[in-house]
Design an enzyme around this catalytic site. Structure first.
Site, PDB file in Angstrom:
ATOM      1  N   SER A  15       0.835  -1.195   0.000  1.00 30.28           N
ATOM      2  CA  SER A  15       0.000   0.000   0.000  1.00 30.28           C
ATOM      3  C   SER A  15       0.874   1.251   0.000  1.00 30.28           C
ATOM      4  CB  SER A  15      -0.961  -0.041   1.192  1.00 30.28           C
ATOM      5  OG  SER A  15      -1.901   0.995   1.119  1.00 30.28           O
ATOM      6  N   ASP A  56      -3.032   6.047  -3.901  1.00 30.02           N
ATOM      7  CA  ASP A  56      -1.828   5.448  -3.339  1.00 30.02           C
ATOM      8  C   ASP A  56      -1.284   4.379  -4.292  1.00 30.02           C
ATOM      9  OD1 ASP A  56      -3.829   3.599  -2.889  1.00 30.02           O
ATOM     10  OD2 ASP A  56      -3.202   3.108  -0.855  1.00 30.02           O
ATOM     11  N   ASP A  81      -1.195   1.172  -4.610  1.00 33.65           N
ATOM     12  CA  ASP A  81      -2.039   0.073  -5.101  1.00 33.65           C
ATOM     13  C   ASP A  81      -3.448   0.536  -5.443  1.00 33.65           C
ATOM     14  OD1 ASP A  81      -2.721   0.386  -2.397  1.00 33.65           O
ATOM     15  OD2 ASP A  81      -3.310  -1.709  -2.193  1.00 33.65           O
ATOM     16  N   ASP A 123      -6.071   1.699  -3.892  1.00 32.91           N
ATOM     17  CA  ASP A 123      -7.310   1.414  -3.172  1.00 32.91           C
ATOM     18  C   ASP A 123      -7.775   2.627  -2.360  1.00 32.91           C
ATOM     19  OD1 ASP A 123      -5.352   1.245  -1.216  1.00 32.91           O
ATOM     20  OD2 ASP A 123      -5.919  -0.743  -0.511  1.00 32.91           O
TER      21      ASP A 123
END
Length: 591
Positions: free
Chosen positions: A155, A322, A324, A326
């Site tokens: 993340s 961010d 990734d 999400d």
């Protein structure tokens, strides 16, 4: 004497573990150099080999490098071998596993190791051909009817971290019961160096390794676009800065912060008619995140380059996802030539307000609608939900618990409407069961265009909501407590608050102490009750007037997280309340 002997045995065990790993790692080009460095630093060596990297509720997350307590190809193989054992035991292995990865260092390597370990166990794998947003992994698991999913990501952690997140067949991150079942299987895998991995070409020929690419992107993007609450392509104010671009609704600057969002977010926004300008040097995947101090859209500093561009263009807003993709952060035009960062609670409330207002206008608001939030998310969302007749469900921190609740709603006659958490995570369409930065970016852009039609900014609408529901303010403080010493301090601190809770804080009486470790709530009148949530090391203190604060050790970083939430009659009172509460709690934490 007994303690000394036990300590000697533990030291010898660690030495033996190190000798075994050294034998294998010195032949590994990625890890041999790191191992040589560790041998010159006894403290770092003890940290790398002193424990096993723990498989928690989301999977693995840690610093990359050599050692049993590090993210490397062998700890990834170990976890994957345990996952394979679990799926075979469930009888679902033939449904396959979807594997995705982000732009971090070694992510592609770890993804391939995961795929070939599963193929080596005879389990079909769908491996994305390149980096992809985490929510698309969740979507693909559901779309393909797979038994599980794995995404390689850490993340928004610093560049030296990576992680391994497991998803169930519902596309939801592994909840505690699933994680515990996988851990039991991992414990049965004694030697990570003996784990069988398939040859890539043989796996492809045998049909055990299949690639996912643009076709899955198209299916996912189509579902995201169906979330629109606009009445048509003209439902919004045409942006004059987009002259010559028919149907442009909003002018936006976007950055993926060197992550996966660049794959799909600009595409979705442009297809919906918005004028999107990207921060070009942050569109390139970069595992070191060189242009930002932290690739975290919760940090206003992550917007520095995006806002430079937004000021030049006089854009309506800047969006940042961010690595990734999400989470999404939002900074909006303040009407005076500059921009104001909106925190996750504020964006969540604005999205909920937009969704409820539009669905009511369109006659699409369900009779038994449900909004889901975490226990550390603003109570303002509950106030809005109440006003529209929605039920609010509170869950522990972690979007996996929101995803789990969506599944539990099925067949009950109740309908999921929106889910969010204060850390910039939002979900609108339940075809994904994780927070979704692509969905959220699309709805934020649409919301901006909708309010612009009435001559309002998001700040104007937020002020209207404050006047209607009260001035809510929240704050998060993270206290870093690294290493074994920090863990001991954190454990002792939680024990102290638990065993000797205050009766008043900042001049406000403590009305409830919610202890999620023992699933009990203790009230000021001496009564007790049961908390119907999974056990977790979390303490929440509810004070008179509905003010609150919460203590929670982070599950992914060596930090104690302290959340504050207040409601005032005006902005000045709300700020004074949150400042006073903050000072009082930190005096005890730092004392």
């Amino acid at each position: 004497m007994g303690e000394s002997a036990a300590g000697d045995r533990l030291t010898e065990k660690r030495k033996e573990r190190y000798r075994v790993w050294r034998k294998h790692l010195m032949a590994d080009p990625d890890l041999a150099e790191d191992l040589t460095r560790l041998e010159r630093d006894p403290a770092a060596l003890a940290e790398a080999f002193g424990d096993d990297l723990r498989f928690g509720t989301g999977g693995l997350r840690g610093v990359m490098g050599a050692g049993t307590n590090r993210m490397n190809r062998f700890t990834v193989r170990l976890a994957t071998a345990g996952l394979a054992r679990y799926l075979k035991g469930q009888g679902t292995a033939d449904r396959g596993v979807v594997v995705a990865y982000d732009s971090r260092r070694w992510s592609d390597v770890f993804a391939k190791e995961t795929a070939l370990t599963l193929a080596g166990a005879g389990i079909p794998v769908y491996l994305f051909e390149d980096i992809r947003p985490t929510p698309e992994l969740s979507f693909a698991v559901r779309e393909l009817g797979a038994a599980a999913g794995v995404v390689i990501t850490a993340s928004h952690n610093p560049p030296e971290y990576n992680g391994y997140k497991v998803y169930g067949p519902d596309g939801c991150q592994a909840v505690p019961s699933l994680a515990e079942a996988i851990v039991r299987e991992i414990d049965q895998v004694e030697d990570p160096f003996a784990v069988i991995t398939a040859d890539e070409q043989e796996a492809v020929r045998a049909g055990l390794l299949r690639r996912l690419g643009s076709e899955m992107d198209d299916r996912y993007v189509a579902r995201v676009r169906q979330l629109t609450l606009a009445e048509g392509p003209g439902d919004g104010a045409v942006d004059k800065r987009g002259a010559g671009r028919p149907g442009v609704l909003a002018t936006l600057v976007y950055t993926p912060l060197h992550g996966t969002g660049g794959k799909l977010v600009p595409r979705v926004l442009k297809e919906m008619g918005h004028w999107v300008v990207c921060v070009e040097d942050q569109m390139r995947p970069d595992p070191e995140f060189r242009t930002v101090s932290s690739p975290n859209p919760e940090d206003p500093a992550a917007f520095d380059r995006a806002l430079e561009l937004a000021r030049q263009l006089k854009a309506d807003a800047a969006l940042a996802t961010d690595p990734d993709c999400d989470r999404v952060g939002v900074a909006v035009a303040d009407g005076h030539g500059d921009y104001e960062y909106l925190n996750g609670n504020q964006v969540g409330v604005l999205l909920l307000d937009y969704i409820l207002e539009r669905r009511k206008d369109l006659g699409a608001l369900p009779d038994r609608g449900v909004m889901i939030k975490t226990i550390v998310t603003s109570e303002m969302g509950r106030a809005l939900a109440d006003a529209y007749g929605l039920e609010t469900i509170d869950v522990l921190t972690g979007f996996k618990f929101i995803g789990e609740q969506i599944g539990l709603l099925e067949g009950t006659g109740r309908s999921f409407v929106f889910g969010y958490e204060e850390s910039c995570g939002y979900l609108i369409g339940d075809f994904v069961r994780d927070k979704d930065g692509v969905q959220a970016s699309a709805l934020v852009a649409e919301m901006i265009a909708y309010h612009k039609r009435s001559g309002k900014t998001l700040l104007d609408r937020l002020e209207e909501l404050y006047r209607q529901y009260g001035y809510y303010r929240e704050r998060l403080v993270s206290v870093s407590m690294p290493g074994a010493e920090g863990q001991t301090r954190m454990t002792g601190m939680m024990k102290g608050w638990r065993e000797a809770p205050p009766r008043e804080v900042a001049g406000l009486a403590v009305m409830e102490v919610q202890d999620y470790l023992v699933s009990r709530v203790r009230r000021a009148d001496g009564s007790e009750g049961k908390l119907e949530l999974p056990r977790s090391d979390v303490l929440k203190f509810v004070l008179e007037g509905g003010q609150w604060f919460c203590l929670r050790p982070s599950g992914t970083e060596p930090k104690l997280k302290i959340y504050f939430g207040v409601r005032g009659k005006d902005e000045a009172q709300a700020r004074e309340l949150v400042d006073r509460l903050h000072r009082a709690v930190m005096e005890r934490v730092e004392g």
